[in-house]
Motif scaffolding. Structure first.
Motif, PDB file in Angstrom:
ATOM      1  N   VAL A   1      -7.168   0.523 -11.944  1.00  0.00           N
ATOM      2  CA  VAL A   1      -8.255  -0.262 -11.382  1.00  0.00           C
ATOM      3  C   VAL A   1      -9.266   0.349 -10.631  1.00  0.00           C
ATOM      4  CG1 VAL A   1      -9.187  -2.039 -11.588  1.00  0.00           C
ATOM      5  CG2 VAL A   1      -7.351  -2.278 -12.741  1.00  0.00           C
ATOM      6  N   LEU A   2      -9.011   0.715  -9.518  1.00  0.00           N
ATOM      7  CA  LEU A   2      -9.919   1.060  -8.911  1.00  0.00           C
ATOM      8  C   LEU A   2      -9.826   2.095  -8.391  1.00  0.00           C
ATOM      9  CD1 LEU A   2      -7.546   0.632  -5.066  1.00  0.00           C
ATOM     10  CD2 LEU A   2      -8.752  -0.173  -5.553  1.00  0.00           C
ATOM     11  N   LEU A   3      -9.688   3.399  -9.853  1.00  0.00           N
ATOM     12  CA  LEU A   3     -10.194   4.673  -9.749  1.00  0.00           C
ATOM     13  C   LEU A   3     -11.652   4.467 -10.842  1.00  0.00           C
ATOM     14  CD1 LEU A   3      -7.513   6.618 -10.469  1.00  0.00           C
ATOM     15  CD2 LEU A   3      -8.942   7.270  -8.568  1.00  0.00           C
ATOM     16  N   LEU A   4     -11.555   3.568 -11.987  1.00  0.00           N
ATOM     17  CA  LEU A   4     -12.188   3.022 -13.082  1.00  0.00           C
ATOM     18  C   LEU A   4     -13.436   2.474 -12.912  1.00  0.00           C
ATOM     19  CD1 LEU A   4     -10.026   3.832 -16.222  1.00  0.00           C
ATOM     20  CD2 LEU A   4     -11.926   5.455 -15.308  1.00  0.00           C
ATOM     21  N   VAL A   5     -13.179   1.378 -11.852  1.00  0.00           N
ATOM     22  CA  VAL A   5     -14.460   0.264 -11.507  1.00  0.00           C
ATOM     23  C   VAL A   5     -14.723   1.138 -10.604  1.00  0.00           C
ATOM     24  CG1 VAL A   5     -13.249  -0.456  -9.202  1.00  0.00           C
ATOM     25  CG2 VAL A   5     -14.457  -2.301 -11.245  1.00  0.00           C
ATOM     26  N   VAL A   6     -14.784   2.172  -9.881  1.00  0.00           N
ATOM     27  CA  VAL A   6     -15.638   3.082  -9.459  1.00  0.00           C
ATOM     28  C   VAL A   6     -16.539   4.500 -10.663  1.00  0.00           C
ATOM     29  CG1 VAL A   6     -16.082   4.617  -7.550  1.00  0.00           C
ATOM     30  CG2 VAL A   6     -14.722   2.391  -7.298  1.00  0.00           C
ATOM     31  N   ILE A   7     -15.762   4.612 -11.296  1.00  0.00           N
ATOM     32  CA  ILE A   7     -15.334   5.872 -11.843  1.00  0.00           C
ATOM     33  C   ILE A   7     -16.648   5.325 -13.017  1.00  0.00           C
ATOM     34  CG2 ILE A   7     -15.318   7.229 -13.891  1.00  0.00           C
ATOM     35  CD1 ILE A   7     -12.768   7.776 -12.105  1.00  0.00           C
TER      36      ILE A   7
ATOM     37  N   PRO B   1       0.816  -0.914   0.027  1.00  0.00           N
ATOM     38  CA  PRO B   1      -0.158  -0.263   0.063  1.00  0.00           C
ATOM     39  C   PRO B   1       1.184   0.835  -0.187  1.00  0.00           C
ATOM     40  CG  PRO B   1      -0.859  -1.626   0.705  1.00  0.00           C
ATOM     41  CD  PRO B   1       0.831  -1.847   0.673  1.00  0.00           C
ATOM     42  N   ALA B   2       1.883   1.400   0.621  1.00  0.00           N
ATOM     43  CA  ALA B   2       2.736   2.175   1.073  1.00  0.00           C
ATOM     44  C   ALA B   2       3.827   2.867  -0.688  1.00  0.00           C
ATOM     45  CB  ALA B   2       4.186   1.855   1.378  1.00  0.00           C
ATOM     46  N   SER B   3       3.308   2.080  -1.357  1.00  0.00           N
ATOM     47  CA  SER B   3       4.113   2.146  -3.343  1.00  0.00           C
ATOM     48  C   SER B   3       2.953   2.678  -3.942  1.00  0.00           C
ATOM     49  CB  SER B   3       4.620   0.626  -3.625  1.00  0.00           C
ATOM     50  OG  SER B   3       3.442   0.291  -3.419  1.00  0.00           O
ATOM     51  N   ILE B   4       1.471   2.809  -3.233  1.00  0.00           N
ATOM     52  CA  ILE B   4       0.654   3.880  -4.476  1.00  0.00           C
ATOM     53  C   ILE B   4       1.014   5.299  -4.587  1.00  0.00           C
ATOM     54  CG2 ILE B   4      -2.032   3.466  -4.245  1.00  0.00           C
ATOM     55  CD1 ILE B   4      -2.478   0.948  -4.044  1.00  0.00           C
ATOM     56  N   PRO B   5       0.977   6.028  -3.051  1.00  0.00           N
ATOM     57  CA  PRO B   5       0.545   7.003  -3.459  1.00  0.00           C
ATOM     58  C   PRO B   5       1.729   7.876  -4.636  1.00  0.00           C
ATOM     59  CG  PRO B   5       0.699   6.548  -0.578  1.00  0.00           C
ATOM     60  CD  PRO B   5       0.275   5.583  -1.884  1.00  0.00           C
ATOM     61  N   PRO B   6       3.119   7.428  -4.239  1.00  0.00           N
ATOM     62  CA  PRO B   6       3.422   7.753  -5.341  1.00  0.00           C
ATOM     63  C   PRO B   6       3.466   7.732  -6.865  1.00  0.00           C
ATOM     64  CG  PRO B   6       4.963   6.505  -3.970  1.00  0.00           C
ATOM     65  CD  PRO B   6       3.363   6.421  -3.276  1.00  0.00           C
ATOM     66  N   VAL B   7       2.396   7.128  -6.877  1.00  0.00           N
ATOM     67  CA  VAL B   7       1.796   6.534  -8.756  1.00  0.00           C
ATOM     68  C   VAL B   7       0.816   7.048  -8.781  1.00  0.00           C
ATOM     69  CG1 VAL B   7       3.446   5.017  -8.825  1.00  0.00           C
ATOM     70  CG2 VAL B   7       1.586   4.611  -8.104  1.00  0.00           C
ATOM     71  N   LEU B   8       0.360   8.480  -7.340  1.00  0.00           N
ATOM     72  CA  LEU B   8      -1.472   8.248  -7.464  1.00  0.00           C
ATOM     73  C   LEU B   8      -1.667   8.802  -8.779  1.00  0.00           C
ATOM     74  CD1 LEU B   8      -3.780   7.332  -6.303  1.00  0.00           C
ATOM     75  CD2 LEU B   8      -3.816   8.921  -4.526  1.00  0.00           C
TER      76      LEU B   8
ATOM     77  N   LEU C   1     -18.787   2.194 -21.602  1.00  0.00           N
ATOM     78  CA  LEU C   1     -16.965   1.420 -21.886  1.00  0.00           C
ATOM     79  C   LEU C   1     -15.976   1.951 -20.775  1.00  0.00           C
ATOM     80  CD1 LEU C   1     -17.509   1.739 -25.759  1.00  0.00           C
ATOM     81  CD2 LEU C   1     -17.677  -0.739 -24.346  1.00  0.00           C
ATOM     82  N   VAL C   2     -16.616   2.894 -20.187  1.00  0.00           N
ATOM     83  CA  VAL C   2     -15.578   3.712 -19.249  1.00  0.00           C
ATOM     84  C   VAL C   2     -15.040   2.542 -18.548  1.00  0.00           C
ATOM     85  CG1 VAL C   2     -14.898   4.895 -17.116  1.00  0.00           C
ATOM     86  CG2 VAL C   2     -16.105   6.014 -19.718  1.00  0.00           C
ATOM     87  N   ALA C   3     -15.589   2.106 -17.722  1.00  0.00           N
ATOM     88  CA  ALA C   3     -15.200   0.465 -16.269  1.00  0.00           C
ATOM     89  C   ALA C   3     -13.671  -0.094 -16.744  1.00  0.00           C
ATOM     90  CB  ALA C   3     -16.142  -0.058 -16.272  1.00  0.00           C
ATOM     91  N   ARG C   4     -12.744  -0.600 -16.028  1.00  0.00           N
ATOM     92  CA  ARG C   4     -11.585  -1.283 -16.446  1.00  0.00           C
ATOM     93  C   ARG C   4     -11.757  -1.981 -15.372  1.00  0.00           C
ATOM     94  NH1 ARG C   4     -11.322   2.775 -19.597  1.00  0.00           N
ATOM     95  NH2 ARG C   4      -9.796   2.905 -20.996  1.00  0.00           N
ATOM     96  N   GLY C   5     -11.532  -3.260 -15.515  1.00  0.00           N
ATOM     97  CA  GLY C   5     -11.271  -4.173 -13.928  1.00  0.00           C
ATOM     98  C   GLY C   5     -10.549  -5.467 -14.505  1.00  0.00           C
ATOM     99  N   GLU C   6     -10.798  -6.888 -14.770  1.00  0.00           N
ATOM    100  CA  GLU C   6     -11.059  -8.288 -14.426  1.00  0.00           C
ATOM    101  C   GLU C   6      -9.248  -7.969 -14.968  1.00  0.00           C
ATOM    102  OE1 GLU C   6     -14.199  -9.225 -16.851  1.00  0.00           O
ATOM    103  OE2 GLU C   6     -13.923  -7.357 -15.362  1.00  0.00           O
TER     104      GLU C   6
END
Length: 404
Positions: free
Chosen positions: A360-366, A283-290, A329-334
């Protein structure tokens, strides 16, 4: 004692997955982001790191990918794929250009190199068939005029996976140009042969596999799938492609029965796969690429909307439905996670996994929000633009008896 620890950890993981799935269903959300968050919580650097069951979870994750592609293949017949390829290939080309190239460009801008660029191109290219199908059902749009256009694009993306995955597998294995070309040729020849056999002898194959006893049907289909997937992996073609081709080869009662029997297994092992991907992401590696993930999510959400709009316009569909097609068509996922997972396992770029997770977390919600609100927002902006446009000068009214 080790076995007891494995059971405890597996029980905790599966129970958590069930609870997260319930939460997602209650609020109308896809469970995929919740499974990823669960994996982040259980992984290295998470709240409750697990280690004893890691090997089992890794194997379960690979089975999950195989079952995802098998079930995808069961959705289509060889005739469906050939028909879509002939009639909708321009939309597939536009889809690739609009959505794969931004991912490749981002990887190159970040200095990750050409192999990572191919990986990230796939991550941003392929929409989530599962999320989109659920959203269309929830919104009551399965019978809409734009829905066949959406499904055609998804079918073309799925068919393109049969070509893309062998190329990616060869690149990740460090194969040279000659070996990579041979791998691609084998994959294309295999896919072509399976399509030909499925078209000519699909009923015979399905009749051979089919059985009235669900237990025997389950064992034969699952065993055949794992066998073909293993052989495909041995040939560097990709186990996922092998499973997809098995699904295409089955049709009729055999496909329907296998779909019913394997759906619970698919759901279980696919959930394990998403957890496994989260386990391997700190989880600590996600903020730098957010920030790059957010920029990529915004850009590729817009390019997917443009793709759907263009494809629906080409099909002669009305303007409102074009916007609905794009938003859906926007959602990305599996499959974005499947592609990124291959790269993470190969150790290509440490930041690729975290960026794919955030993306994926962003677009599966958006994605579901875009499906619902793209058309109303576009209509409102269009009306506002029409209102702001200067009125055309009107001719002077003639007074009685006066001629201008």
């Amino acid at each position: 004692m080790h076995t007891a620890t494995v059971f405890i950890e597996l029980g905790a993981i599966i129970l958590t997955l069930g609870l997260l799935g319930r939460i997602g269903a209650r609020y109308g959300l896809s469970p995929i982001p919740l499974y990823l968050l669960g994996g982040l919580a259980f992984g290295h650097g998470g709240l409750l790191p697990l280690s004893a069951s890691e090997e089992f979870v890794a194997t379960g994750a690979e089975i999950g990918v195989v079952l995802l592609l098998l079930m995808l293949g069961l959705e289509y017949t060889a005739a469906d794929l050939v028909t879509n390829l002939k009639s909708q290939y321009p939309a597939g080309i536009v889809d690739f250009a609009f959505n794969a190239l931004p991912g490749a460009a981002m990887a190159l801008l970040l200095g990750w190199g050409p192999v990572a660029a191919v990986v990230l191109a796939g991550v941003t290219w392929i929409s989530s068939s599962g999320v989109i199908a659920k959203v269309l059902g929830d919104l009551g749009r399965l019978g809409n005029r734009e829905t066949p256009v959406i499904l055609s694009i998804l079918v073309l993306e799925d068919l393109a996976m049969a070509v893309y995955l062998p190329i990616l597998t060869a690149l990740l294995a460090g194969a040279g140009l000659l070996v990579g070309s041979v791998t691609l040729a084998v994959a294309l020849a295999t896919a072509g042969a399976v399509l030909f056999v499925a078209l000519r002898y699909g009923r015979l194959i399905s009749r051979f596999v089919s059985h009235d006893d669900p237990e025997k049907l389950l064992l034969v289909v699952l065993g055949l799938t794992l066998l073909v997937a293993g052989i495909a992996q041995q040939l560097q073609v990709s186990a996922a492609v092998g499973a997809f081709l098995v699904g295409i080869a089955l049709s009729g009662e055999a496909a329907e029965g296998a779909h019913t029997l394997l759906s619970p297994l698919r759901d279980l092992f696919a959930a394990v796969f998403f957890v496994f991907f989260g386990l391997n992401t700190n989880p600590a590696s996600i903020p730098p690429v957010l920030l790059p993930a957010l920029a990529l999510a915004v850009v590729t959400a817009l390019t997917k909307i443009a793709t759907g709009y263009w494809a629906a316009r080409r099909a002669g569909i009305a303007v409102k439905a074009r916007w609905r097609a794009g938003g859906a068509l926007v959602a990305r996922g599996e499959f974005s996670i499947v592609i990124a997972g291959l790269a993470v396992t190969a150790g290509i770029e440490p930041s690729l996994g975290p960026l794919a997770t955030a993306y994926v977390l962003l677009l599966v919600v958006i994605g579901p929000l875009a499906a619902r609100w793209t058309e109303p927002i576009a209509a409102r902006l269009t009306r506002r633009g029409d209102t702001a446009a200067p009125a055309e000068p009107q001719p002077l009214a003639e007074e009685p008896g006066v001629h201008v």
